[in-house]
Motif scaffolding. Structure first.
Motif, PDB file in Angstrom:
ATOM      1  N   GLU A 219       0.883  -1.173   0.000  1.00 15.92           N
ATOM      2  CA  GLU A 219       0.000   0.000   0.000  1.00 15.92           C
ATOM      3  C   GLU A 219       0.913   1.211   0.000  1.00 15.92           C
ATOM      4  N   ALA A 245      -2.235  -2.152  -3.574  1.00 16.56           N
ATOM      5  CA  ALA A 245      -3.527  -1.619  -3.139  1.00 16.56           C
ATOM      6  C   ALA A 245      -3.391  -0.133  -2.837  1.00 16.56           C
ATOM      7  N   GLY A 246      -4.526   0.552  -2.796  1.00 14.50           N
ATOM      8  CA  GLY A 246      -4.486   1.997  -2.601  1.00 14.50           C
ATOM      9  C   GLY A 246      -4.115   2.699  -3.890  1.00 14.50           C
ATOM     10  N   THR A 248      -6.392   3.963  -6.109  1.00 10.15           N
ATOM     11  CA  THR A 248      -7.310   5.069  -6.369  1.00 10.15           C
ATOM     12  C   THR A 248      -7.218   6.071  -5.226  1.00 10.15           C
ATOM     13  N   SER A 250      -9.599   7.075  -3.140  1.00 12.79           N
ATOM     14  CA  SER A 250     -10.214   6.538  -1.914  1.00 12.79           C
ATOM     15  C   SER A 250      -9.383   5.404  -1.346  1.00 12.79           C
ATOM     16  N   GLY A 251      -8.862   4.572  -2.248  1.00 12.06           N
ATOM     17  CA  GLY A 251      -8.035   3.457  -1.797  1.00 12.06           C
ATOM     18  C   GLY A 251      -6.803   3.957  -1.067  1.00 12.06           C
TER      19      GLY A 251
ATOM     20  N   VAL B 316      -8.807  -2.232   1.651  1.00 10.28           N
ATOM     21  CA  VAL B 316      -8.095  -1.281   0.784  1.00 10.28           C
ATOM     22  C   VAL B 316      -8.231  -1.746  -0.664  1.00 10.28           C
ATOM     23  N   THR B 319     -11.716  -0.994  -1.648  1.00 15.83           N
ATOM     24  CA  THR B 319     -11.922   0.445  -1.866  1.00 15.83           C
ATOM     25  C   THR B 319     -11.515   0.837  -3.282  1.00 15.83           C
ATOM     26  N   ASP B 320     -10.363   0.326  -3.718  1.00 13.84           N
ATOM     27  CA  ASP B 320      -9.968   0.560  -5.120  1.00 13.84           C
ATOM     28  C   ASP B 320     -11.048   0.053  -6.066  1.00 13.84           C
ATOM     29  N   GLU B 321     -11.524  -1.148  -5.809  1.00 17.36           N
ATOM     30  CA  GLU B 321     -12.504  -1.747  -6.717  1.00 17.36           C
ATOM     31  C   GLU B 321     -13.826  -0.981  -6.697  1.00 17.36           C
ATOM     32  N   GLU B 323     -14.066   2.197  -6.241  1.00 13.72           N
ATOM     33  CA  GLU B 323     -13.849   3.395  -7.053  1.00 13.72           C
ATOM     34  C   GLU B 323     -13.870   3.057  -8.550  1.00 13.72           C
ATOM     35  N   LYS B 443     -12.153  -8.241  -4.454  1.00 15.78           N
ATOM     36  CA  LYS B 443     -12.480  -7.815  -5.813  1.00 15.78           C
ATOM     37  C   LYS B 443     -13.740  -8.516  -6.313  1.00 15.78           C
TER      38      LYS B 443
END
Lengths: 469, 469
Positions: A219, A245-246, A248, A250-251, B316, B319-321, B323, B443
């Protein structure tokens, strides 16, 4: 190169904050070390000095007479600075801080982390964590997980090493590996990475002979160029499979409150990773799928795929996915191949790609087909799609496994696919035990193979660019 | 509307081509009907008239005195025209042709199919197949599969119905349903669909009260507009989850040699399906994931998702997914929600979305959080991400399941996520037994929820467009 051997082969381990209460982190960590079969000395440290799991405990690490390689902190964050100072006085080489309550909480937590790390630095102690599940070392037979054995399966010894910022991700992955029969060499969950980070660990694993594949969950990565260069060098020797991960906005925000990481410019980073041969994945089962193929089979020498099956529906799904995939292509079978197939197989088979042996197919039909496809230069990877459920095949399983073993060699990779219940999973496990990967669904299999071929392409390009290396 | 009840509730079944040899299709089909617990009359038809599975067999269906509802063909294609004629003389209502060797082989096979179907039409016999695995009817308790029970698990009775052109896809899906505890009402594998096709079946299922969800696997659809209109009408009443294989040029070619289907113009078709509220998926586990949510939970009333967890790494990734997803958004928790959460939960929790209860979380913390999130109008779907492996949670499992049952209602959907081994899978199975879906990876969970929300949006749009329906 960083020598972090003492993390994986400690001659003694102290657990600070050891507890006699099941469910407490300080109890579970100690129990995990014992249950894993660690054969060196273990010292529980507990402020009350009570007996724990049948072992004498010490009020302070300073009370232990023995030398101490590794200390594991399972105590509230506020006690960490003092504990670190005592570890320093004791001459401890490495500390794993399982506890949370540090930088990820900002404010006071960040200050505690700063003070703890300042002390560690003063004594030259290398630190894993805080806010992590720590280490699994299959050589020294220990792990520092607070996840009890009844709730979490550990994998067998093997040659995959895992670096993960998220403990949860890491231990879920270890369980997936255990279920699939995949073996692990080293595992580090490093959480807030206040000291030892991906760069240190990657440098260590680069030259670790027991590690053939590296899996990385990250991350945020604040040191792009250095990481990219390192990854590229490692990639020439062994594949790195990475879930970033992270990615985006928000991510990234979620990552920040998770492990205090900053996400950085994602598009640039992802591009650089691709150029470095890093295999990028988006989900935990994608890691498992890719690692299965990498760990069991030779790399494909090209992008052409031939399918053979006794039930073609899933191959139609796979055919679509092959066409969508950037690095794969359907093989056009050589004329000679088709002639040979027709010589031996019944007329009602469909002699194209996918090669449809129909529901009447026996093990022997598969064996013959795979032998012929192995000889076809237009085929770089063979994908057998098994319907183990079908009567004629399900009744010749021993023969099938014999054929598969016979044709499992270093020349041409095989990636099997089989979707089903208990019987199918049992056959898949048997294939995998014999070093032949068997993936669960057509789309997942094709997407994983696509990534493996991309990595093989990277290696070929590197070889062409620098013939001397 | 097509009345196809005789397919699912036949009062008698004849198996033409029944065999006494295990492994033969004609043996396995007969055995499946018996093993499934079919309570009406079964007549094996075998040219030699030998005893089969302890039952008297008949040389011809014309030798049977009884009336005959359904005949299953497990004989070589060349015998099909004559057998169909005898079925006609006997007054059979429906025939399931399991055998292959027809249109999918072109030439002689296509001619055999034409002749067989001409005969069927003359007698008004409805035909399923050829080149399929046939029917599973959970009411009448029978199936016509040539996949033996030891090699293929059958699902329990429920309210999902499956229409599939590919037998392999269909039976793999049934096994996935069985493993996940999902129940099936009706299943038809129709292969070459020489007679009964998707339109017939959909019209029947549209008004079938036992069917709440329809799953459809198709390769090629030559009747776009009629299908689209029908799908849109059904979609208002019950969701259709569709995997359309043969979408690409190569995929269409594979489909052609598989079931003799033509693929048609794909982009147009896919667009029309989206407009009709059909839920499109690309792989078998995507079907399972979507159906799990649809079959267990109310539809979300909006796109906003709140996550709660005891190990935030997978959140996390999620969260990406979220978005990336077209139909989902992270909830901004109401101020009041955060105040209430802070009142009861420890300071070291991270009070954002994802709500991180940390590895110290017990069942009670989850219970409290979910109760509060249920009240927040900015939350349309709650996603608990469980790390069942963590000590404090793993030791309060009974309490956790009690809380989950308490808060499982028709007001707001919950979609759980948990990745892990045996212990985790056991907990997931227990959640699902209680009607709470638990998906395996972040995911996959987000992508499935995204499709469910898209369907919920379709329903709301339809309701707004036509307030009278």
């Amino acid at each position: 190169m960083t020598d972090l051997d003492f993390l994986f082969n400690p001659r003694s381990i102290a657990v600070l904050g050891a507890s006699s209460k099941p469910g407490k982190i300080g109890y579970e960590v100690l129990k995990s070390i014992i249950d894993a079969g660690y054969e060196q000395k273990i010292y529980p440290i507990n402020i009350k000095g009570e007996e724990i799991l049948g072992m004498k405990s010490y009020r302070s690490i300073l009370d232990v007479q023995d030398d101490m390689d590794l200390a594991v902190f399972a105590l509230p964050a506020k006690y960490a600075p003092k504990a670190m100072d005592e570890c320093g006085q004791k001459g401890v080489s490495g500390v794993v801080i399982i506890s949370g309550g540090f930088k990820e909480l900002n404010g006071e937590g960040a200050e505690l982390e700063r003070r703890t790390m300042e002390t560690a630095k003063r004594y030259g102690i290398r630190v894993i964590g805080p806010n992590c599940v720590g280490i699994l070392g299959l050589d020294a037979k220990f792990d520092t997980f607070f996840q009890p054995n009844y709730a979490m399966s550990r994998p067998k010894k093997g040659n995959i090493s895992v670096l993960t910022q998220s403990g949860t991700f890491g231990l879920s992955l270890l369980e997936c590996f255990a279920m699939e029969g995949l073996g692990v060499s080293k595992f580090v969950s490093y959480g807030n990475k206040a000291d030892v980070d991906e760069l240190d660990m990657l440098r260590y694993l680069e030259n670790d002979e027991d590690t053939k594949i590296i899996v990385l969950y990250v991350e945020g990565l604040p040191y792009g160029r250095e990481f990219t260069e390192l990854a590229k060098n490692i990639g020439k020797k062994k594949p790195i499979v990475m879930l970033k991960a992270g990615r985006t906005k928000s991510g990234a925000a979620a990552a920040k409150s998770h492990t205090g990481s900053l996400a950085g410019n994602d598009a640039v980073f992802i591009g650089a990773m691709r150029q470095s041969g890093v295999i990028l994945v988006d989900d935990i089962d994608e890691v498992v799928d890719v690692v299965k193929i990498l760990s069991m089979q030779p790399l494909p020498s090209g992008n052409k795929v031939a399918m053979v099956t006794n039930g073609v529906g899933p191959c139609v799904v796979a055919t679509d996915e092959i066409e969508y995939a950037k690095n794969l292509k359907l093989s056009e079978l050589d004329k000679e191949t088709v002639v040979k197939l027709k010589e031996h197989l019944p007329d009602f088979c469909v002699f194209s790609n996918p090669l449809d042996l129909t529901g009447s197919a026996t093990a022997e039909w598969f064996g013959y087909s795979i032998e012929i496809l192995k000889q076809d230069e237009n085929v770089n990877t063979i994908m057998p799609f098994f319907v183990f459920q079908d009567g004629p095949l399900s009744q010749s399983m021993k023969e099938l496994h014999d054929f598969m073993n016979k044709f499992n060699d270093e020349k041409k990779p095989m990636v099997c696919v089989a979707t089903g219940g208990e019987f199918t999973k049992k056959q898949a496990a048997r294939l995998q035990k014999n070093g032949i990967p068997c993936l669960f669904t057509p789309k997942r299999a094709v997407q994983a193979l696509d990534k493996v071929v991309l990595y093989a392409n990277f290696l070929r390009q590197r070889a062409n660019l620098s013939p001397s290396t």
